[in-house]
Design an enzyme around this catalytic site. Structure first.
Site: not given
Ligand SMILES: NC(=O)c1ccc[n+]([C@@H]2O[C@H](COP(=O)([O-])OP(=O)(O)OC[C@H]3O[C@@H](n4cnc5c(N)ncnc54)[C@H](OP(=O)(O)O)[C@@H]3O)[C@@H](O)[C@H]2O)c1
Length: 252
Positions: A145, A158
């Protein structure tokens, strides 16, 4: 996506199979592929499975996966390979934003964020890299990120996990050079979606679909890293040069 050398359909595995970004990537890689969604509560993935199937997957499988259970990573990857053959593309889409205010007071919460966003990623990346190295092929996608480029006061827990992950990936990508295994690091900025629900979008925000488009484009070109959106690279360079007394006062 093309067929693999032995003409079986390519195998795409999304770790964190309910992730908005992960699912958008999965639907783009789905045509002609077997897609496996690994997630917690894997019996509650009907919507996600339908979306990937509708996008053209040959088959969609689910597996139970808790990233925090480090000891499960090796056996899970081994059993996926035993059942479906080598993993062609692994997408590590799991992560938590956590509660920064709570993490500043509660060491267990601070450690939990770093455990999921750094330690668990390192563990799974190590398992996947070793497995794919053995097969002599494969692609891995990791999401860091802009928050990890220069860690900000407002989300330093984070942000520090993402900084650590970005550094780990940089070294791992070099270690994999010439092995046939490719690691792509995706560095999004603020993504408007579930993880950032209730927060006002920051400049150069994107959507999960835009992150997925850039990810799949970069995968196909064999790139090592991609900023989403691309101009974020310039902003990140400015971040690094901002004087500390200004940086410290950034509201978020
Ligand atoms: N959204 C942003 O602004 C952003 C920006 C930069 C980078 N990112 C990165 O991009 C990646 C994807 O993010 P996203 O936006 O798609 O977020 P998201 O929709 O919230 O998805 C994150 C997923 O991680 C799963 N998760 C969390 N802890 C877990 C665990 N212990 N075991 C298995 N699954 C787990 C959650 O599962 P559950 O459904 O079971 O809760 C959720 O489905 C992440 O690494 C995030 O940090 C996101």
């Amino acid at each position: 996506m093309t067929d693999t050398a032995d003409s079986r359909p390519p195998l795409v595995v999304v770790f964190g199979g309910r992730s908005e970004i992960g699912l958008e990537v999965a639907t783009r890689l789905a045509p002609g592929a077997v897609v496996l969604l690994a997630a917690r509560r894997s019996n509650e993935l009907a919507t996600e499975v339908s979306a990937v199937r509708a996008a053209g997957a040959v088959a969609v499988q689910v597996r139970e996966f808790d990233a925090d259970d480090l000891g499960s990573h090796g056996p899970l990857v081994d059993s996926i390979v035993a059942d479906h053959g080598p993993v062609d593309t692994a997408v590590l889409a799991f992560g938590i934003l956590g509660d920064q205010a709570l993490a500043e007071k509660d060491p267990a919460h601070a450690a939990a964020i770093v455990h999921t966003d750094f330690v668990a990623q390192v563990s799974l990346l190590t398992v996947l890299a070793a497995t794919m190295r053995g097969a002599g092929a494969g692609a891995i996608v990791a999401f860091t990120s802009v928050a990890g480029v220069r860690v900000r006061r407002a989300n330093y827990v984070y942000g520090s996990a993402k900084a650590g992950l970005d550094g780990f990936c940089s070294g791992l990508a070099d270690a994999l050079h010439g092995s046939g295994v490719h690691l792509l690091v995706v560095r999004p900025g603020f993504v408007i979606g579930r993880m950032t629900e209730g927060m006002a979008p920051a400049p150069l925000s994107s959507t999960p679909g835009q992150v997925a488009d850039a990810t799949v484009r970069a995968l196909r070109k064999g790139r090592a890293r991609v900023w989403v959106p691309a101009p974020l690279a310039v902003l990140a360079a400015a971040f690094r040069m901002t004087p500390r007394f200004v940086w410290r006062r950034l509201p978020r």
